[in-house]
Design a protein around this motif. Structure first.
Motif, PDB file in Angstrom:
ATOM      1  N   GLU A  56       1.412 -23.666 -29.682  1.00 15.16           N
ATOM      2  CA  GLU A  56       1.632 -22.220 -29.663  1.00 15.16           C
ATOM      3  C   GLU A  56       0.383 -21.452 -29.231  1.00 15.16           C
ATOM      4  O   GLU A  56       0.454 -20.547 -28.405  1.00 15.16           O
ATOM      5  CB  GLU A  56       2.096 -21.755 -31.042  1.00 15.16           C
ATOM      6  N   ARG A  57      -0.765 -21.832 -29.784  1.00 16.68           N
ATOM      7  CA  ARG A  57      -1.997 -21.129 -29.421  1.00 16.68           C
ATOM      8  C   ARG A  57      -2.340 -21.358 -27.948  1.00 16.68           C
ATOM      9  O   ARG A  57      -2.788 -20.460 -27.252  1.00 16.68           O
ATOM     10  CB  ARG A  57      -3.152 -21.604 -30.317  1.00 16.68           C
ATOM     11  N   TYR A  90     -13.237 -10.603 -20.073  1.00 14.33           N
ATOM     12  CA  TYR A  90     -14.240 -10.227 -21.068  1.00 14.33           C
ATOM     13  C   TYR A  90     -15.487 -11.102 -21.038  1.00 14.33           C
ATOM     14  O   TYR A  90     -16.587 -10.641 -21.267  1.00 14.33           O
ATOM     15  CB  TYR A  90     -13.637 -10.253 -22.470  1.00 14.33           C
ATOM     16  N   GLN A  92      -0.569 -16.696 -19.219  1.00 16.91           N
ATOM     17  CA  GLN A  92      -1.442 -15.913 -18.328  1.00 16.91           C
ATOM     18  C   GLN A  92      -1.603 -16.606 -16.983  1.00 16.91           C
ATOM     19  O   GLN A  92      -1.671 -15.948 -15.948  1.00 16.91           O
ATOM     20  CB  GLN A  92      -2.801 -15.695 -18.991  1.00 16.91           C
ATOM     21  N   ASN A  95      -1.388 -28.248 -30.722  1.00 16.17           N
ATOM     22  CA  ASN A  95      -1.701 -26.835 -30.936  1.00 16.17           C
ATOM     23  C   ASN A  95      -0.966 -25.986 -29.923  1.00 16.17           C
ATOM     24  O   ASN A  95      -1.522 -25.040 -29.357  1.00 16.17           O
ATOM     25  CB  ASN A  95      -3.200 -26.637 -30.715  1.00 16.17           C
ATOM     26  N   GLU A 138     -14.514 -16.588 -18.422  1.00 13.28           N
ATOM     27  CA  GLU A 138     -13.164 -16.156 -18.055  1.00 13.28           C
ATOM     28  C   GLU A 138     -13.151 -15.536 -16.658  1.00 13.28           C
ATOM     29  O   GLU A 138     -12.235 -15.767 -15.873  1.00 13.28           O
ATOM     30  CB  GLU A 138     -12.625 -15.149 -19.077  1.00 13.28           C
ATOM     31  N   TYR A 156     -10.091 -19.396 -23.749  1.00 13.26           N
ATOM     32  CA  TYR A 156      -8.883 -19.184 -24.542  1.00 13.26           C
ATOM     33  C   TYR A 156      -7.884 -18.314 -23.809  1.00 13.26           C
ATOM     34  O   TYR A 156      -6.694 -18.384 -24.044  1.00 13.26           O
ATOM     35  CB  TYR A 156      -9.230 -18.554 -25.901  1.00 13.26           C
ATOM     36  N   SER A 157      -8.382 -17.441 -22.927  1.00 16.39           N
ATOM     37  CA  SER A 157      -7.452 -16.638 -22.134  1.00 16.39           C
ATOM     38  C   SER A 157      -8.051 -16.349 -20.770  1.00 16.39           C
ATOM     39  O   SER A 157      -9.121 -16.841 -20.439  1.00 16.39           O
ATOM     40  CB  SER A 157      -7.048 -15.357 -22.877  1.00 16.39           C
ATOM     41  N   VAL A 215      -0.646 -19.276 -24.916  1.00 14.64           N
ATOM     42  CA  VAL A 215      -1.133 -17.954 -24.524  1.00 14.64           C
ATOM     43  C   VAL A 215      -1.787 -18.041 -23.140  1.00 14.64           C
ATOM     44  O   VAL A 215      -1.504 -17.245 -22.243  1.00 14.64           O
ATOM     45  CB  VAL A 215      -2.149 -17.420 -25.560  1.00 14.64           C
ATOM     46  N   THR A 235      -8.636 -13.187 -19.329  1.00 12.22           N
ATOM     47  CA  THR A 235      -8.947 -11.777 -19.159  1.00 12.22           C
ATOM     48  C   THR A 235     -10.295 -11.711 -18.445  1.00 12.22           C
ATOM     49  O   THR A 235     -10.688 -12.666 -17.802  1.00 12.22           O
ATOM     50  CB  THR A 235      -9.009 -11.078 -20.534  1.00 12.22           C
TER      51      THR A 235
END
Ligand SMILES: Nc1nc2c(ncn2[C@@H]2O[C@H](COP(=O)(O)OP(=O)(O)O)[C@@H](O)[C@H]2O)c(=O)[nH]1
Ligand SMILES: [Mg+2]
Lengths: 78, 225
Positions: B95-96, B66, B103, B93, B70, B61-62, B99, B64
């Protein structure tokens, strides 16, 4: 001036505007990844005391989070 | 001739694997990322006399640090420096999904955005200004319906164009608001003379440091683990 409340205090059917995500680190990131970002309007679908998860409608997506996470989200009831 | 390396990134369920199959067909093999059991799918395709090698990054989803997925996806982009990162976006979808797009743009690797699931977006009566989006992001944006094999040639042309223009990295800059922008500028200036920062885009480093990114912070505490 409307008050900011915590998302976990809202009832099913309530619509609200997200003001802030208090959680930091991995929890904060996960909530934002789900689309819970300040400025976004969401609707509470399911929220029963002590019963996880809290179900939300974010745009057209149903998402589930924990009460402990919902408490970290500051919103304004619309 | 050298192969053009394309890293395929995207959020889970954006249709990344379907698109990967559409581009590479049967020409795939599976390996692991070094030291971990996360599957690394690699595929090849030829287009207009050029050879492409595609790597399917873990869906995240991103970007980072974590989760293991990722970190793997991000390290591949930072360390292997693919020629192009292909960002697969679920158009229904948007807008989601953006993100992750933001990045990726901040990592300053030549990029192409795929608006996949255009059929689902149309059924949901979502209209997307593809050219407008492309102008805002500073990269090519190609609508596709990977499940039906629609958009393949347009996507391949966009990859080729982007490869040939690799000198012009997108000048996209996310506006974090006056307060954060000021802090980012100060941090970026401080990093400019720091050798430990030399392999990275300075603004990306500044953003990650302010976000409290542990992996990036480690660069500056000496203990690289
Ligand atoms: N409607 C529609 N479905 C698609 C499209 N591309 C992929 N899918 C479907 O979306 C689901 C997730 O696709 P997959 O490739 O596994 O996504 P991944 O998680 O990103 O690898 C699958 O059921 C696919 O068949 C498309 O363009 N339109
Ligand atoms: Mg997949």
């Amino acid at each position: 001036m409307t008050d900011t409340v915590r998302l976990n205090t809202l009832k099913p059917g309530d619509k609200c505007l997200i003001i802030e995500i208090k959680a930091t680190g991995i929890t904060g990131q996960r909530l934002m990844d789900l689309g819970l970002i300040p400025g976004v309007v969401i609707e509470v679908v399911r929220n029963a005391p002590l019963v996880d998860p809290v179900q939300l409608l974010v745009r057209d997506n149903h998402i589930s989070i924990r009460h402990s996470e919902a408490r970290e989200i500051g919103v304004i009831l619309l | 001739m050298t192969e053009i390396v394309v890293a395929v990134a995207g959020q889970p369920n954006s249709g990344k694997s379907t698109l990967f199959n559409m581009l590479t067909g049967m020409r795939q093999f599976v390996a692991n990322y070094p030291g971990v059991t996360v599957e690394k799918r690699v595929g090849r395709m030829n287009y207009k006399g050029y050879k492409f090698m595609l790597v399917d990054l873990p869906g995240t989803y991103s970007m980072t640090s974590y989760s293991l997925e990722e970190r793997i996806a991000r390290n591949f982009l930072l360390k292997e420096r693919p020629d192009i990162v292909l960002d697969v976006v679920d158009a229904s979808n948007l807008e989601r999904n953006l993100v992750l797009t933001f990045q990726l743009l901040e990592m300053k690797i030549p990029m192409v955005v795929v608006l996949n699931m255009m059929d689902a977006a149309e059924s949901a009566r979502i209209k997307i200004d593809v050219n407008g989006l492309s102008e805002e992001l500073g990269v090519k944006v190609v609508p596709t319906m990977a499940k039906r094999g629609v958009g393949k040639a347009e996507l391949c042309d966009a990859l080729l164009d982007t490869y040939q223009l690799a000198g012009d990295i997108n000048d996209f800059r996310l506006d974090y608001g006056p307060q954060l922008n000021r802090s980012l500028n100060v941090l970026q200036e401080a990093l400019a003379d720091d050798e430990r920062a030399s392999a990275y885009d300075l603004r990306w480093l500044a953003v990650r440091l302010i976000a409290g990114d542990e992996e990036v912070s480690k660069l500056f505490t000496g203990s690289l683990a």
